[in-house]
Scaffold this active site. Structure first.
Site: not given
Ligand code: NAD
Ligand code: UDX
Length: 442
Positions: A259, A267
């Site tokens: 909590a 995400c």
């Molecule tokens: P981010 O914003 O950190 O990175 C995206 C990158 O793509 C940027 O550097 C941007 O300049 C580039 N970009 C944008 N348009 C482009 C194009 N046309 N050609 C080439 N490069 C381009 O994003 P992120 O956090 O890595 O997330 C990417 C995707 O993965 C999202 O859909 C997100 O929901 C998903 N995802 C993210 C996480 C996470 O933890 N961040 C985890 C799982 C899934």
């Molecule tokens: C999440 C998913 O876990 C991952 O599988 C997906 O690919 C991207 O989104 P992330 O956003 O990196 O990953 O962090 P995560 O550790 O999942 O935490 C997400 C949020 O939930 C944070 O703000 C964290 O503080 C919060 N959280 C997590 C809680 O408040 N309570 C918990 O018990 C766990």
């Protein structure tokens, strides 16, 4: 060894590209952000992710990891033997104004790939995209190709957590691959063989849905325990022990039952919202998902309510120290960080804020240039009427609270992550509120 291109070098693209190179493949990472690529070519990473810098360096030195802004080089290679067989899309899919996932970056990436490709490829979508986007991507590529060249689209949703990204890539709970052509999914599975994870092959739409359903379920666990925390406060029970007691039941599990201030990050907020939007678009009424979001939004307001309660009313002219800006520890990511919203709520009531975070201060300076930042947690508390702990960094778990207390104007702590033990902190003379810790409310 396969030739791979990764489009987008954010959290997912950079980690995926680097780790695929570490598995022995030759990977060219592309981004449209020239500064990012210039810096990467100098060894400067655009994100803070523990351990990543070293793996990037190792693979760049081995010649397996390259960075470019030039689509033809990434997709077709600088010579025919370097042409990519797989092109991963890992660009952002932020929320649009109506809550829908904005697919503009995905569309542009797909168009750019289509316009330059000169040989058959498998397009692997790692971005989190609404169900049906795989088919839509295929249509875009077909319509933008300069001549018909065979390609497949495979959905390969990413489950990594920021702060644990390399571990999550190397030891995933599962690898999900969705495709209309099983052979293409099996080819992508080959890339991951050294990882030795369970591989699940589905159709495209099911793979896309697995990602949204997984994030929504984890967010639901968080909102559930936050609701229980509220009830604990009303009834005098301790939510930390409740979560531990629940977690011993294997059907429930202890994970994601902390909590606190509610979920944030790049995400959960956007993906839960996008899932609700998808459901509504098709005439469904996603009641549970709506409640999950409502409970989460309340967390920020309730934290400020606690501040007001302990400070005896209005926040006007009160000075509040914010410990932690990143949405969770071990990252500098501040996208949808709860701290930002809490700071805005305090400022809206006329309160003044000073903040500290071990790694997110540079990012904070860009997002909120007027935010007063301090050099350490003690400076952050100095002269303050109250301190709010927003992110459970280890550094904050080990604070010398007596030293902090001596520097504060009044000894008030709101512990929005339940890092401290209420009785110990109260014994030191603090007015303390955690989340769902019945001790304060009996
Ligand atoms: P981010 O914003 O950190 O990175 C995206 C990158 O793509 C940027 O550097 C941007 O300049 C580039 N970009 C944008 N348009 C482009 C194009 N046309 N050609 C080439 N490069 C381009 O994003 P992120 O956090 O890595 O997330 C990417 C995707 O993965 C999202 O859909 C997100 O929901 C998903 N995802 C993210 C996480 C996470 O933890 N961040 C985890 C799982 C899934
Ligand atoms: C999440 C998913 O876990 C991952 O599988 C997906 O690919 C991207 O989104 P992330 O956003 O990196 O990953 O962090 P995560 O550790 O999942 O935490 C997400 C949020 O939930 C944070 O703000 C964290 O503080 C919060 N959280 C997590 C809680 O408040 N309570 C918990 O018990 C766990």
């Amino acid at each position: 060894m396969k030739n791979i291109a990764v489009i987008g070098v954010g959290y997912v693209g950079l980690v995926t590209g680097t780790c695929l190179a570490d598995l022995g493949h030759r990977v060219v990472c592309l981004d449209v952000n020239e500064e990012r690529i210039t810096n990467l070519n100098k060894g400067i990473l655009p994100i803070y992710e523990p351990g990543l810098e070293e793996v990037v360096r190792r693979n760049v030195n081995a010649g397996r990891l390259l960075f470019t802004t030039h689509y033809p080089d990434a997709v077709n290679g600088t010579s025919p033997d370097l042409a990519a067989e797989y092109v991963f899309i890992a660009v952002g899919t932020p929320s649009a104004v109506d809550g829908k996932a904005d697919l503009d970056y995905v569309r542009r990436a797909a168009e750019s790939i289509a316009e330059v490709m000169d040989h058959p490829i498998i397009v692997v979508n790692k971005s989190t995209v609404p169900v049906g986007t795989g088919d839509w991507t295929a249509d875009i590529i077909k319509s933008k190709q300069t001549r018909p060249i065979k390609f497949n689209v495979v959905s390969n949703p990413e489950f990594l957590r920021e702060g644990n990204a390399i571990y999550d890539f190397m030891y995933p709970d599962r690898i999900v691959l969705g495709s209309l052509e099983r052979e293409a999914a099996e080819k992508v599975a080959q890339l991951y063989l050294p990882v030795r994870a369970t591989i699940m092959i589905t159709d495209l739409r099911t793979a896309e849905m697995i990602k949204y359903a997984s994030n929504a379920f984890l967010a639901t666990k968080i909102s559930f325990i936050n609701e229980i925390a509220n009830i604990c406060e009303a009834l005098g029970a301790d939510v930390k022990e409740v979560a531990t007691g629940m977690g011993y039941d294997k059907r429930i599990g202890r994970a994601f039952l902390d909590a606190g201030i509610g979920y944030g990050g790049s995400c959960f907020p956007k993906d839960v919202l996008a899932l609700a939007h998808m459901a509504k678009e098709r005439g469904r009424h996603p009641q549970l998902i709506q409640a999950v979001m409502d409970i989460n939004a309340d967390r920020r307001r309730q934290t400020v309510d606690k501040l007001r309660e302990l400070l005896g009313g209005a926040l006007q002219d009160k000075k509040i120290g914010i410990l932690g800006l990143a949405f969770k520890p071990n990252t500098d990511d501040m996208r949808d960080a709860p701290a930002l919203e809490v700071i805005e709520l305090i400022e809206a009531e006329g309160g003044r804020v000073q903040a500290y975070d071990p790694v997110a201060m540079q990012v904070a300076r860009q997002i909120k240039p007027n935010l007063e930042l301090t050099v350490n947690p003690y400076e952050c508390g100095a002269g303050c009427d109250a301190v709010v702990l927003m992110t459970e960094w280890n550094e904050f778990k080990q604070l010398d609270l007596r030293r902090l207390k001596n520097l504060m104007k009044s000894p008030v702590i709101i512990d929005a992550r339940n890092v401290y033990e209420p009785e110990q902190v109260a014994d030191m003379g603090f007015s303390y509120r955690g989340i769902g810790r019945g001790y304060n409310y009996r």
